[in-house]
Design an enzyme around this catalytic site. Sequence first.
Site, PDB file in Angstrom:
ATOM      1  N   ARG A 109      -9.307  27.007  20.007  1.00  0.00           N
ATOM      2  CA  ARG A 109      -8.745  25.686  20.306  1.00  0.00           C
ATOM      3  C   ARG A 109      -9.238  25.145  21.646  1.00  0.00           C
ATOM      4  NH1 ARG A 109      -4.985  28.380  17.245  1.00  0.00           N
ATOM      5  NH2 ARG A 109      -4.210  27.178  15.460  1.00  0.00           N
ATOM      6  N   HIS A 136     -15.553  32.669  12.679  1.00  0.00           N
ATOM      7  CA  HIS A 136     -15.033  31.313  12.503  1.00  0.00           C
ATOM      8  C   HIS A 136     -15.252  30.555  13.799  1.00  0.00           C
ATOM      9  CE1 HIS A 136     -12.727  27.897  11.324  1.00  0.00           C
ATOM     10  NE2 HIS A 136     -12.269  28.463  10.229  1.00  0.00           N
ATOM     11  N   TYR A 167     -12.017  25.238  16.158  1.00  0.00           N
ATOM     12  CA  TYR A 167     -11.461  24.154  15.360  1.00  0.00           C
ATOM     13  C   TYR A 167     -11.828  22.771  15.893  1.00  0.00           C
ATOM     14  CZ  TYR A 167      -8.374  27.849  13.547  1.00  0.00           C
ATOM     15  OH  TYR A 167      -7.870  28.988  12.988  1.00  0.00           O
ATOM     16  N   HIS A 184     -15.766  23.943  10.281  1.00  0.00           N
ATOM     17  CA  HIS A 184     -15.111  22.857   9.561  1.00  0.00           C
ATOM     18  C   HIS A 184     -16.052  21.658   9.462  1.00  0.00           C
ATOM     19  CE1 HIS A 184     -10.777  24.431  10.528  1.00  0.00           C
ATOM     20  NE2 HIS A 184     -11.439  25.202   9.683  1.00  0.00           N
ATOM     21  N   GLU A 228     -17.072  24.521   5.627  1.00  0.00           N
ATOM     22  CA  GLU A 228     -15.746  24.668   5.033  1.00  0.00           C
ATOM     23  C   GLU A 228     -15.119  23.296   4.782  1.00  0.00           C
ATOM     24  OE1 GLU A 228     -11.359  26.734   5.793  1.00  0.00           O
ATOM     25  OE2 GLU A 228     -12.930  26.911   7.335  1.00  0.00           O
ATOM     26  N   ASP A 282     -12.041  27.262   0.905  1.00  0.00           N
ATOM     27  CA  ASP A 282     -10.656  27.619   1.219  1.00  0.00           C
ATOM     28  C   ASP A 282      -9.778  27.171   0.057  1.00  0.00           C
ATOM     29  OD1 ASP A 282      -7.882  27.219   2.217  1.00  0.00           O
ATOM     30  OD2 ASP A 282      -8.732  27.840   4.145  1.00  0.00           O
ATOM     31  N   HIS A 288      -7.106  24.541   1.030  1.00  0.00           N
ATOM     32  CA  HIS A 288      -7.733  23.240   1.255  1.00  0.00           C
ATOM     33  C   HIS A 288      -8.101  22.578  -0.076  1.00  0.00           C
ATOM     34  CE1 HIS A 288      -9.284  24.496   5.535  1.00  0.00           C
ATOM     35  NE2 HIS A 288      -7.964  24.522   5.428  1.00  0.00           N
ATOM     36  N   HIS A 332     -11.944  31.697   1.662  1.00  0.00           N
ATOM     37  CA  HIS A 332     -10.690  31.868   2.388  1.00  0.00           C
ATOM     38  C   HIS A 332      -9.581  31.853   1.337  1.00  0.00           C
ATOM     39  CE1 HIS A 332     -12.283  30.247   6.515  1.00  0.00           C
ATOM     40  NE2 HIS A 332     -12.640  31.491   6.267  1.00  0.00           N
ATOM     41  N   ASP A 343      -2.651  20.843   5.085  1.00  0.00           N
ATOM     42  CA  ASP A 343      -3.276  22.155   5.294  1.00  0.00           C
ATOM     43  C   ASP A 343      -2.235  23.128   5.844  1.00  0.00           C
ATOM     44  OD1 ASP A 343      -4.893  24.295   5.802  1.00  0.00           O
ATOM     45  OD2 ASP A 343      -5.982  23.364   7.466  1.00  0.00           O
ATOM     46  N   HIS A 380      -0.939  26.949   5.020  1.00  0.00           N
ATOM     47  CA  HIS A 380      -1.195  28.158   4.253  1.00  0.00           C
ATOM     48  C   HIS A 380       0.101  28.913   3.962  1.00  0.00           C
ATOM     49  CE1 HIS A 380      -5.570  28.377   6.010  1.00  0.00           C
ATOM     50  NE2 HIS A 380      -5.264  27.192   5.516  1.00  0.00           N
ATOM     51  N   GLU A 423      -6.186  34.094   5.449  1.00  0.00           N
ATOM     52  CA  GLU A 423      -5.768  33.457   6.702  1.00  0.00           C
ATOM     53  C   GLU A 423      -4.303  33.054   6.511  1.00  0.00           C
ATOM     54  OE1 GLU A 423      -9.764  31.113   8.152  1.00  0.00           O
ATOM     55  OE2 GLU A 423      -8.534  30.197   6.588  1.00  0.00           O
TER      56      GLU A 423
END
Length: 287
Positions: free
Chosen positions: A43, A72, A75, A112, A149, A183, A186, A220, A233, A235, A265
């Site tokens: 982040r 990954h 973000y 992303h 992704e 994902d 997603h 994912h 989004d 999870h 995730e």
Amino acid sequence: MASEPINPIGAHVPVAGGLATGGLRYAAEIGAEAVQVFVSNPRGWARAAGKPDEDQRLREYGEEHDLPVFVHAPYLINLGSPSPETIANSVASIRHALQRGAAIGARGVVVHTGSAVSQPREDAMRQLREHLRPLLDEIPDDGPDLLLEPMAGQGAMLCATVQDLGPYLDAVDRHPRAGVCLDTCHAFAAGHDLTAPGGVAEMLDALAETAGADRLKLIHANDSKDPCGSRKDRHENIGAGLIGAAPFAELFRHPVSRGVPLVIETPGRSAEPHRADVEALKKLRDG
């Protein structure tokens, strides 16, 4: 050397104590056959140098044990942003993630696909071509692929459904080092009804037609707290959400996803829920 499972199943693992020290310990605790890690603050824009001894241990362990390793990227990355500062930081962060991925023997770096934010989509796609195409060219033969992704479809996202991958890949001339990370949460949120009869097969068939069957490099595996088409989004643990367990079993039976690693995730601040999710997916795979 042990043979690779048909679909290695693992998790995004915490790396407190070091990529190898912390990450591999957690992977063993939950029974992971594949791992995904952050190599910098997810982040923020700070780009950590890494520790050579940890990098070497993780790379050697992955090679010796056929453990697929993925990175990954942060973000904040968004090559569709109208902000020049965001673009510059995004380019630097993708380059850093690819370099760190090469150092640890990663198979892919997940990024992303971004948003146009407040500018026209056409302008955002032109930026994508200008900045992402050169980064793909920089990847060495033994480096990781860059895995795109698609997102849940919120806001001005450039790529949400698998059909959106077509124009996105066209923007980078369908570069051979551009792969796909799918994902499940997603995709469900973006409108692919994985719970409908044949829904998983329909989505994967469309992915093969739009992007190419060989571009899917990672899944994912996440259940969803929200319904199909919600564009949210959020999870959920495997089988505890609105996707349910059965569609994940279908993933293992489709030729497009055959042999593709899955990483969870899912929610949880301890190993227990993640171990349960990994075990649930293994039962669906092996059943």
